[in-house]
Scaffold this active site. Structure first.
Site, PDB file in Angstrom:
ATOM      1  N   CYS A 152       6.750   1.546   3.149  1.00 33.51           N
ATOM      2  CA  CYS A 152       8.012   1.874   3.145  1.00 33.51           C
ATOM      3  C   CYS A 152       8.364   2.994   3.997  1.00 33.51           C
ATOM      4  O   CYS A 152       7.874   4.295   4.216  1.00 33.51           O
ATOM      5  CB  CYS A 152       8.385   2.481   1.830  1.00 33.51           C
ATOM      6  SG  CYS A 152       9.962   3.240   1.233  1.00 33.51           S
ATOM      7  N   CYS A 191       9.409   6.217   2.761  1.00 36.94           N
ATOM      8  CA  CYS A 191       8.418   6.991   1.895  1.00 36.94           C
ATOM      9  C   CYS A 191       7.732   7.825   3.962  1.00 36.94           C
ATOM     10  O   CYS A 191       7.196   8.807   3.121  1.00 36.94           O
ATOM     11  CB  CYS A 191       7.376   5.867   1.222  1.00 36.94           C
ATOM     12  SG  CYS A 191       8.507   4.447  -0.045  1.00 36.94           S
TER      13      CYS A 191
END
Length: 119
Positions: A45, A48
């Protein structure tokens, strides 16, 4: 690898994020500390990855413990918290979940959120 020592002394801050190894470990960490910000993330991600240095900084700067849950490794745990997208941040105060946010939040907003429960 995380151990029971990673949960630290009750109420004491930990200066770096704690990797959560399962539901029991998460329960232990949230019960042992006054304020815990849990980051449900995935290695793949992009947002993230952008959030990671922000959380590392907050771990050293605030009284909150930052805990990280890899949603790929702990799918059932993520599901139990209703995680539908990553990153999802869950804030615990006194062992109870008090807030949850999906997506990247700026460092100043996260700091204000944490300080609302630590001061």
């Amino acid at each position: 690898m995380a151990t029971d020592a990673d949960s630290g002394t009750p109420g004491q801050s930990i200066d770096e994020p704690v990797s959560i190894e399962g539901e029991t470990h998460l329960e232990d960490v949230t019960a042992a500390h006054d304020v815990v910000l849990v980051d449900f993330y995935a290695d793949w991600c992009g947002p993230c990855q952008m959030l990671e240095p922000v959380l590392e900084g907050l771990a050293g700067e605030t009284a909150a413990v930052i805990a990280k849950v890899d949603v790929d490794d702990h799918q059932q745990l993520a599901g139990a918290f209703g995680v539908r997208g990553v990153p999802t941040l869950a804030l615990f105060a006194d062992g109870e979940q008090v807030e949850q946010h999906t997506g990247v939040l700026p460092a100043d907003r996260l700091r204000t959120l944490i300080e609302g429960y630590t001061e």
